[in-house]
Design a protein around this motif. Sequence first.
Motif, PDB file in Angstrom:
ATOM      1  N   SER A   3       0.801  -1.210   0.000  1.00 30.02           N
ATOM      2  CA  SER A   3       0.000   0.000   0.000  1.00 30.02           C
ATOM      3  C   SER A   3       0.840   1.269   0.000  1.00 30.02           C
ATOM      4  O   SER A   3       0.330   2.350  -0.255  1.00 30.02           O
ATOM      5  N   THR A   4       2.110   1.175   0.308  1.00 27.30           N
ATOM      6  CA  THR A   4       2.972   2.350   0.369  1.00 27.30           C
ATOM      7  C   THR A   4       3.855   2.485  -0.865  1.00 27.30           C
ATOM      8  O   THR A   4       4.832   3.214  -0.854  1.00 27.30           O
ATOM      9  N   ILE A   5       3.509   1.787  -1.926  1.00 28.73           N
ATOM     10  CA  ILE A   5       4.303   1.871  -3.147  1.00 28.73           C
ATOM     11  C   ILE A   5       4.208   3.285  -3.709  1.00 28.73           C
ATOM     12  O   ILE A   5       3.123   3.769  -3.987  1.00 28.73           O
ATOM     13  N   SER A   8       2.173   7.159  -9.122  1.00 28.86           N
ATOM     14  CA  SER A   8       0.756   7.378  -9.364  1.00 28.86           C
ATOM     15  C   SER A   8       0.176   6.137 -10.018  1.00 28.86           C
ATOM     16  O   SER A   8       0.853   5.432 -10.748  1.00 28.86           O
ATOM     17  N   SER A   9      -1.078   5.880  -9.719  1.00 28.60           N
ATOM     18  CA  SER A   9      -1.712   4.701 -10.288  1.00 28.60           C
ATOM     19  C   SER A   9      -2.338   5.040 -11.631  1.00 28.60           C
ATOM     20  O   SER A   9      -2.717   6.178 -11.890  1.00 28.60           O
ATOM     21  N   ASN A  10      -2.470   4.020 -12.472  1.00 30.78           N
ATOM     22  CA  ASN A  10      -3.110   4.182 -13.771  1.00 30.78           C
ATOM     23  C   ASN A  10      -4.406   3.391 -13.765  1.00 30.78           C
ATOM     24  O   ASN A  10      -4.384   2.160 -13.673  1.00 30.78           O
ATOM     25  N   LYS A  11      -5.539   4.069 -13.840  1.00 35.53           N
ATOM     26  CA  LYS A  11      -6.818   3.379 -13.812  1.00 35.53           C
ATOM     27  C   LYS A  11      -7.272   3.014 -15.221  1.00 35.53           C
ATOM     28  O   LYS A  11      -7.128   3.804 -16.152  1.00 35.53           O
ATOM     29  N   ASP A  12      -7.804   1.796 -15.356  1.00 34.81           N
ATOM     30  CA  ASP A  12      -8.316   1.380 -16.651  1.00 34.81           C
ATOM     31  C   ASP A  12      -9.795   1.726 -16.769  1.00 34.81           C
ATOM     32  O   ASP A  12     -10.368   2.392 -15.893  1.00 34.81           O
ATOM     33  N   GLU A  13     -10.445   1.251 -17.829  1.00 42.08           N
ATOM     34  CA  GLU A  13     -11.846   1.594 -18.057  1.00 42.08           C
ATOM     35  C   GLU A  13     -12.786   1.012 -17.014  1.00 42.08           C
ATOM     36  O   GLU A  13     -13.922   1.462 -16.852  1.00 42.08           O
ATOM     37  N   ASN A  14     -12.299  -0.002 -16.272  1.00 37.70           N
ATOM     38  CA  ASN A  14     -13.111  -0.615 -15.218  1.00 37.70           C
ATOM     39  C   ASN A  14     -12.841  -0.008 -13.841  1.00 37.70           C
ATOM     40  O   ASN A  14     -13.377  -0.479 -12.837  1.00 37.70           O
ATOM     41  N   SER A  17      -6.992   0.273 -10.454  1.00 36.09           N
ATOM     42  CA  SER A  17      -5.712   0.970 -10.377  1.00 36.09           C
ATOM     43  C   SER A  17      -4.564  -0.022 -10.511  1.00 36.09           C
ATOM     44  O   SER A  17      -4.565  -1.083  -9.888  1.00 36.09           O
ATOM     45  N   ALA A  18      -3.586   0.329 -11.342  1.00 31.54           N
ATOM     46  CA  ALA A  18      -2.417  -0.534 -11.563  1.00 31.54           C
ATOM     47  C   ALA A  18      -1.197   0.076 -10.890  1.00 31.54           C
ATOM     48  O   ALA A  18      -0.934   1.277 -11.014  1.00 31.54           O
ATOM     49  N   TRP A  19      -0.457  -0.761 -10.159  1.00 26.90           N
ATOM     50  CA  TRP A  19       0.738  -0.311  -9.451  1.00 26.90           C
ATOM     51  C   TRP A  19       1.890  -1.243  -9.788  1.00 26.90           C
ATOM     52  O   TRP A  19       1.698  -2.436  -9.987  1.00 26.90           O
ATOM     53  N   GLU A  20       3.101  -0.707  -9.828  1.00 24.31           N
ATOM     54  CA  GLU A  20       4.292  -1.523 -10.103  1.00 24.31           C
ATOM     55  C   GLU A  20       5.388  -1.222  -9.093  1.00 24.31           C
ATOM     56  O   GLU A  20       5.505  -0.099  -8.598  1.00 24.31           O
ATOM     57  N   LYS A  21       6.178  -2.237  -8.808  1.00 26.61           N
ATOM     58  CA  LYS A  21       7.289  -2.100  -7.867  1.00 26.61           C
ATOM     59  C   LYS A  21       8.350  -3.136  -8.221  1.00 26.61           C
ATOM     60  O   LYS A  21       8.035  -4.210  -8.735  1.00 26.61           O
ATOM     61  N   TYR A 214      -1.500  -5.060  -8.286  1.00 29.76           N
ATOM     62  CA  TYR A 214      -0.101  -4.834  -7.926  1.00 29.76           C
ATOM     63  C   TYR A 214       0.804  -5.810  -8.670  1.00 29.76           C
ATOM     64  O   TYR A 214       0.568  -7.018  -8.645  1.00 29.76           O
ATOM     65  N   VAL A 215       1.822  -5.291  -9.317  1.00 28.46           N
ATOM     66  CA  VAL A 215       2.779  -6.126 -10.044  1.00 28.46           C
ATOM     67  C   VAL A 215       4.174  -5.867  -9.488  1.00 28.46           C
ATOM     68  O   VAL A 215       4.670  -4.734  -9.521  1.00 28.46           O
ATOM     69  N   MET A 216       4.811  -6.911  -8.949  1.00 29.62           N
ATOM     70  CA  MET A 216       6.152  -6.822  -8.392  1.00 29.62           C
ATOM     71  C   MET A 216       7.126  -7.521  -9.349  1.00 29.62           C
ATOM     72  O   MET A 216       6.964  -8.709  -9.637  1.00 29.62           O
TER      73      MET A 216
END
Length: 280
Positions: A3-5, A8-14, A17-21, A214-216
Motif C-alpha cells: 500500500s505504500t508503493i 501514481s496509479s493508472n486506472k483502466d476503463e473498469n 488501479s495498476a501499481w508496479e514495484k 499490484y505487479v512486483m
Amino acid sequence: MVSTIPSSSNKDENGISAWEKTLQDMNNVDETFANARDLGYTRLNYSRTTAIGQLASKYDSVDIYKIQVQSNGKLSVSLRGGDDSNEKVLDLSKYEEKLDELKKLTDPEGWAAEQEKKKEEEANQDLLALTAPGFRLEVYTVGRGGKEVLVGDSGAEKGSDEREALESMLKGEYKAKKDTTYYFKISRDDTVGKNDELSYALQIQQGDSYRHDYVMKETISEDTKNKTESKVPLTQTSASGTLSSVNALEIQATRYQATAQMLQVGYLNMANIYNNYNKY
C-alpha cells in the motif's frame, strides 16, 4: 507494504488501479524465511498481487515471498512458468470441444472411458504440470515459537493434506484466515536441471474481484550478476529467531579456530615455563 508503493496509479476503463514495484533478488545463502520479499497484504475483493521473477541459471535455486491476509475468505494462488512467446498461435480449444461433443453422442461408452482415464491421469500428475512445469511451489505459515509450518506443497504425495491444500489454493477454494502471513517458496523440481533458467509469475488474490492490481518485478541479485556467492552476516537469524544452519556452522568453525589458537598459545607458554624450570 504494497500500500505504500510510491508512484501514481493508472486506472483502466473498469476503474482498476495498476501499481508496479521492483524487488531485489537474493542469493542462495540469503534466501531465508526471515528475508522473504514482502508482497504486502491482500484482502477480500480488494487487490490482486503478481510477483514476476526468475530462477537464474546459477546461485539462485529458490525464491521466497510473503503476504499477509487481512480477511477471512477464499484464497486463490496461481503459478505460471515460461513466457507468452511459447503459447500456441492458433487456439484449437473450440475445435477440440466440438470433437469431444461429437464423440460423446456417437460413442458414449468410449467417451466415458476416456473421461475416466483423463481424471485419473490428472489426479496423479504434478499439480503444476500444465501451468508451471519444472517448478515446485510450497506454502508455509509461521506457527508457535516462530516455527515454519508447511501448509501446501505441489510435490506432496496424492492424498496428503499438503497436496490437497495447495490444490485448493490453485482452484481458488482455500479458506484463509485473517491476519495470517503466508510464505511462498518457489524452486525447481527434479524434472529439470539445477541450473536451468526458469521464469515465472506468482499471482495471489482473495475473492472474485479486485480494485487494485499490484505487479512486483524481480531484479537479479548482485551475486548472480557478479557470478559469486557471498555469505550472510553472522547476526542473521531465521524467521523463528534462530541462526540458520549456514551461520551456525560458520560460528562453530570460528569458535573451533579460536579454541585451537588458545590451545596453541597455552602449549607454547607451558613449554617456555618447562624449559625455564629445567635450567635451575
